[in-house]
Design a protein around this motif. Structure first.
Motif, PDB file in Angstrom:
ATOM      1  N   GLY A  77       3.025  -3.665   6.660  1.00 11.38           N
ATOM      2  CA  GLY A  77       2.177  -3.289   5.237  1.00 11.38           C
ATOM      3  C   GLY A  77       3.654  -3.093   3.962  1.00 11.38           C
ATOM      4  N   ALA A  78       3.679  -2.517   2.724  1.00 13.38           N
ATOM      5  CA  ALA A  78       4.415  -2.265   1.794  1.00 13.38           C
ATOM      6  C   ALA A  78       5.574  -1.020   1.712  1.00 13.38           C
ATOM      7  CB  ALA A  78       3.741  -2.543   0.529  1.00 13.38           C
ATOM      8  N   GLN A  79       6.636  -1.304   1.328  1.00  6.93           N
ATOM      9  CA  GLN A  79       6.860  -0.055   1.318  1.00  6.93           C
ATOM     10  C   GLN A  79       6.668   0.758   0.883  1.00  6.93           C
ATOM     11  OE1 GLN A  79       9.594   0.914   3.041  1.00  6.93           O
ATOM     12  NE2 GLN A  79      10.352   2.611   1.987  1.00  6.93           N
ATOM     13  N   SER A  80       6.064   0.606  -0.694  1.00  5.84           N
ATOM     14  CA  SER A  80       5.280   1.701  -1.772  1.00  5.84           C
ATOM     15  C   SER A  80       4.304   2.478  -0.437  1.00  5.84           C
ATOM     16  CB  SER A  80       4.626   0.583  -2.336  1.00  5.84           C
ATOM     17  OG  SER A  80       3.287   0.443  -1.857  1.00  5.84           O
ATOM     18  N   LEU A  81       3.086   2.430   0.111  1.00  7.95           N
ATOM     19  CA  LEU A  81       2.892   3.096   1.088  1.00  7.95           C
ATOM     20  C   LEU A  81       2.748   3.014   2.486  1.00  7.95           C
ATOM     21  CD1 LEU A  81       0.059   0.288   0.155  1.00  7.95           C
ATOM     22  CD2 LEU A  81      -0.367   2.688  -0.186  1.00  7.95           C
ATOM     23  N   LYS A  82       4.494   3.466   2.377  1.00  3.86           N
ATOM     24  CA  LYS A  82       5.151   3.569   3.548  1.00  3.86           C
ATOM     25  C   LYS A  82       4.510   4.931   4.669  1.00  3.86           C
ATOM     26  CE  LYS A  82       9.159   6.497   2.184  1.00  3.86           C
ATOM     27  NZ  LYS A  82      10.655   6.380   1.856  1.00  3.86           N
ATOM     28  N   LYS A  83       3.851   6.020   3.867  1.00  7.78           N
ATOM     29  CA  LYS A  83       3.328   7.535   4.041  1.00  7.78           C
ATOM     30  C   LYS A  83       2.060   6.476   5.179  1.00  7.78           C
ATOM     31  CE  LYS A  83       0.602   9.712   1.967  1.00  7.78           C
ATOM     32  NZ  LYS A  83       0.171  10.587   0.656  1.00  7.78           N
ATOM     33  N   TYR A  84       1.542   5.395   4.919  1.00  4.94           N
ATOM     34  CA  TYR A  84       0.703   5.635   5.656  1.00  4.94           C
ATOM     35  C   TYR A  84       0.464   4.273   6.678  1.00  4.94           C
ATOM     36  CZ  TYR A  84      -2.101   7.679   1.208  1.00  4.94           C
ATOM     37  OH  TYR A  84      -2.504   7.904   0.477  1.00  4.94           O
ATOM     38  N   PHE A  85       1.540   3.396   6.534  1.00  3.65           N
ATOM     39  CA  PHE A  85       1.943   2.474   7.702  1.00  3.65           C
ATOM     40  C   PHE A  85       3.194   2.905   8.499  1.00  3.65           C
ATOM     41  CE2 PHE A  85      -0.253  -0.632   4.301  1.00  3.65           C
ATOM     42  CZ  PHE A  85      -0.147  -0.948   4.980  1.00  3.65           C
ATOM     43  N   GLU A  86       3.838   3.507   7.913  1.00  7.23           N
ATOM     44  CA  GLU A  86       4.782   4.482   9.146  1.00  7.23           C
ATOM     45  C   GLU A  86       4.492   5.055  10.140  1.00  7.23           C
ATOM     46  OE1 GLU A  86       7.946   6.400   7.310  1.00  7.23           O
ATOM     47  OE2 GLU A  86       8.811   4.143   5.937  1.00  7.23           O
ATOM     48  N   ALA A  87       2.914   5.716   9.433  1.00  2.89           N
ATOM     49  CA  ALA A  87       2.624   6.868  10.888  1.00  2.89           C
ATOM     50  C   ALA A  87       1.718   5.567  11.361  1.00  2.89           C
ATOM     51  CB  ALA A  87       1.276   7.149   9.680  1.00  2.89           C
ATOM     52  N   PHE A  88       1.034   4.431  10.895  1.00  4.94           N
ATOM     53  CA  PHE A  88      -0.111   3.451  11.379  1.00  4.94           C
ATOM     54  C   PHE A  88       0.765   3.243  12.514  1.00  4.94           C
ATOM     55  CE2 PHE A  88      -1.452  -0.875  11.910  1.00  4.94           C
ATOM     56  CZ  PHE A  88      -2.964  -0.623  12.418  1.00  4.94           C
ATOM     57  N   ILE A  89       2.491   2.519  11.975  1.00  4.81           N
ATOM     58  CA  ILE A  89       3.425   2.272  13.132  1.00  4.81           C
ATOM     59  C   ILE A  89       4.003   2.585  14.441  1.00  4.81           C
ATOM     60  CG2 ILE A  89       5.818   1.393  13.591  1.00  4.81           C
ATOM     61  CD1 ILE A  89       5.171  -0.053  10.852  1.00  4.81           C
ATOM     62  N   ASP A  90       3.494   4.002  14.320  1.00  8.01           N
ATOM     63  CA  ASP A  90       3.944   5.282  15.058  1.00  8.01           C
ATOM     64  C   ASP A  90       2.986   5.500  15.893  1.00  8.01           C
ATOM     65  OD1 ASP A  90       6.366   6.765  13.836  1.00  8.01           O
ATOM     66  OD2 ASP A  90       5.791   7.653  12.591  1.00  8.01           O
ATOM     67  N   GLU A  91       2.168   5.728  15.651  1.00  2.55           N
ATOM     68  CA  GLU A  91       0.548   5.658  16.691  1.00  2.55           C
ATOM     69  C   GLU A  91       0.305   4.237  17.253  1.00  2.55           C
ATOM     70  OE1 GLU A  91      -2.035   7.159  14.006  1.00  2.55           O
ATOM     71  OE2 GLU A  91      -1.423   9.284  13.270  1.00  2.55           O
ATOM     72  N   ALA A  92       0.313   3.016  16.615  1.00  2.00           N
ATOM     73  CA  ALA A  92       0.027   1.844  16.924  1.00  2.00           C
ATOM     74  C   ALA A  92       0.685   1.739  19.000  1.00  2.00           C
ATOM     75  CB  ALA A  92       0.201   1.006  16.083  1.00  2.00           C
ATOM     76  N   ASP A  93       0.044   0.992  19.610  1.00  2.75           N
ATOM     77  CA  ASP A  93       0.732   0.849  20.941  1.00  2.75           C
ATOM     78  C   ASP A  93       1.157  -1.229  21.000  1.00  2.75           C
ATOM     79  OD1 ASP A  93       0.851   0.796  23.722  1.00  2.75           O
ATOM     80  OD2 ASP A  93      -0.491   0.759  24.549  1.00  2.75           O
ATOM     81  N   PHE A  94       2.829  -0.692  20.977  1.00  2.00           N
ATOM     82  CA  PHE A  94       2.507  -2.494  20.431  1.00  2.00           C
ATOM     83  C   PHE A  94       3.937  -2.402  21.443  1.00  2.00           C
ATOM     84  CE2 PHE A  94       3.852  -0.405  16.444  1.00  2.00           C
ATOM     85  CZ  PHE A  94       5.117  -0.857  16.241  1.00  2.00           C
ATOM     86  N   GLN A  95       4.276  -4.186  21.390  1.00  2.00           N
ATOM     87  CA  GLN A  95       5.696  -4.238  22.358  1.00  2.00           C
ATOM     88  C   GLN A  95       6.013  -5.208  21.298  1.00  2.00           C
ATOM     89  OE1 GLN A  95       2.925  -4.547  24.676  1.00  2.00           O
ATOM     90  NE2 GLN A  95       2.999  -2.580  24.769  1.00  2.00           N
ATOM     91  N   GLN A  96       5.924  -5.687  20.020  1.00  2.00           N
ATOM     92  CA  GLN A  96       6.253  -6.363  19.722  1.00  2.00           C
ATOM     93  C   GLN A  96       5.216  -6.587  18.075  1.00  2.00           C
ATOM     94  OE1 GLN A  96       5.964 -10.871  20.882  1.00  2.00           O
ATOM     95  NE2 GLN A  96       4.416 -10.250  22.439  1.00  2.00           N
ATOM     96  N   VAL A  97       6.315  -7.391  17.127  1.00  2.00           N
ATOM     97  CA  VAL A  97       5.898  -7.260  16.070  1.00  2.00           C
ATOM     98  C   VAL A  97       6.219  -8.708  15.309  1.00  2.00           C
ATOM     99  CG1 VAL A  97       6.117  -6.475  13.175  1.00  2.00           C
ATOM    100  CG2 VAL A  97       6.866  -5.189  15.071  1.00  2.00           C
ATOM    101  N   MET A  98       4.751  -9.445  14.854  1.00  2.00           N
ATOM    102  CA  MET A  98       4.695 -10.869  14.180  1.00  2.00           C
ATOM    103  C   MET A  98       4.252 -10.948  12.882  1.00  2.00           C
ATOM    104  SD  MET A  98       5.108 -12.719  16.781  1.00  2.00           S
ATOM    105  CE  MET A  98       5.836 -12.349  18.984  1.00  2.00           C
ATOM    106  N   LEU A  99       5.371 -11.425  12.314  1.00  2.00           N
ATOM    107  CA  LEU A  99       4.615 -11.058  10.451  1.00  2.00           C
ATOM    108  C   LEU A  99       4.361 -12.568  10.548  1.00  2.00           C
ATOM    109  CD1 LEU A  99       8.438  -9.436   9.337  1.00  2.00           C
ATOM    110  CD2 LEU A  99       6.306  -8.873   9.757  1.00  2.00           C
TER     111      LEU A  99
END
Length: 269
Positions: free
Chosen positions: A44-66
């Motif tokens: 996600g975007a830095q301008s929407l970090k309030k939403y995407f950082e919360a999503f990252i905090d809640e998501a269950d993952f072991q690796q990030v693919m861009l």
């Protein structure tokens, strides 16, 4: 300047998503991040970090693919790296540039914020998640480093910005329609069903949508070449094929323009 921001979280067929949106002066842009089977796809975007950082905090993952380096896809990658200490994978060609301060036009900083530097590792051709093996498919055209991800077990294809919409009317100055055509052909050699696009979201019949986009772009390519062979200039061809002027053209200072569709086709004939 006043931006309107919003986001929607949801899930579809085992895939959890966050869809963030930014609106300003008649221009509305959105972007998705997906979490599936221990994989986070884009941040996600830095301008929407309030939403995407919360999503990252809640998501269950072991690796990030861009999927690629653009700031609406990598904007919260630095946060993901710092908060989780998990590996982030990216096309090797963009690792160095993403480790440095991002440089892109002000209107994109307005919409998407300023991406912070982050460290990443080279994307493998194949990788595994909790229950599946994946293909990382080279799909340049929208960006030089673009990848699509296919879950072999489920047939779910994550296309980044390869699809977006069927009938492309404007592209960025560095995009290449011939390369996008080649990438679409490459993806269509794989077996897949559903498509998850970074801007259009879930598309049930992904193969049909991508095939229709391919047919459309090949038709545009044919028309551009035919008109050019008849002696028409790039500007004349653009006016004939794309008479409408979209708000993003003026707002972006012509970084987005229908004219780039014509020039990319003619430059790679």
């Amino acid at each position: 300047m006043f931006l309107k921001k919003s986001a929607v979280k949801g899930d579809k067929n085992g895939v959890t998503y966050m869809n963030g949106q930014v609106r300003f002066q008649g221009v509305s842009l959105n972007v998705y991040s997906y979490a599936v089977d221990g994989i986070l796809i884009d941040t996600g975007a830095q301008s929407l970090k309030k939403y995407f950082e919360a999503f990252i905090d809640e998501a269950d993952f072991q690796q990030v693919m861009l999927t690629h380096f653009h700031e609406d896809h990598t904007g919260c990658a630095a946060y993901a790296a710092k908060s989780t200490q998990l590996p982030i994978f990216l096309n090797q060609t963009s690792i160095q540039s993403c480790s440095q301060k991002a440089d892109y036009p002000l209107y994109r900083q307005l919409f998407w914020g300023r991406r912070k530097p982050f460290s990443s590792q080279a994307m493998p051709d194949t990788f595994t998640s909790n229950r599946a093996t994946w293909d990382a498919i080279d799909t340049p055209g929208h960006a030089h480093d673009h990848k699509a991800f296919l879950n072999r077990e489920t047939g779910q294809l994550f296309t980044g910005d390869l699809f977006v919409q069927e009938r492309t009317k404007v592209i960025m100055s560095e995009e290449s329609i011939p390369q996008i055509i080649d990438s679409l052909k490459r993806v269509l050699t794989y077996e897949f069903k559903e498509m998850f696009c970074s801007h259009a979201g879930y598309v049930e019949n992904g193969r049909t949508a991508l095939t229709q986009k391919l047919d459309y772009l090949m038709s545009i390519q044919h028309d551009v070449c035919t008109l050019h062979d008849q002696g028409e200039s790039a500007n004349e061809i653009c006016k004939k094929l794309f008479p409408k002027k979209y708000p993003i053209i003026k707002f972006s200072g012509r970084e987005w323009d229908s004219r780039h569709i014509i020039s990319s086709i003619l430059s790679e004939r």
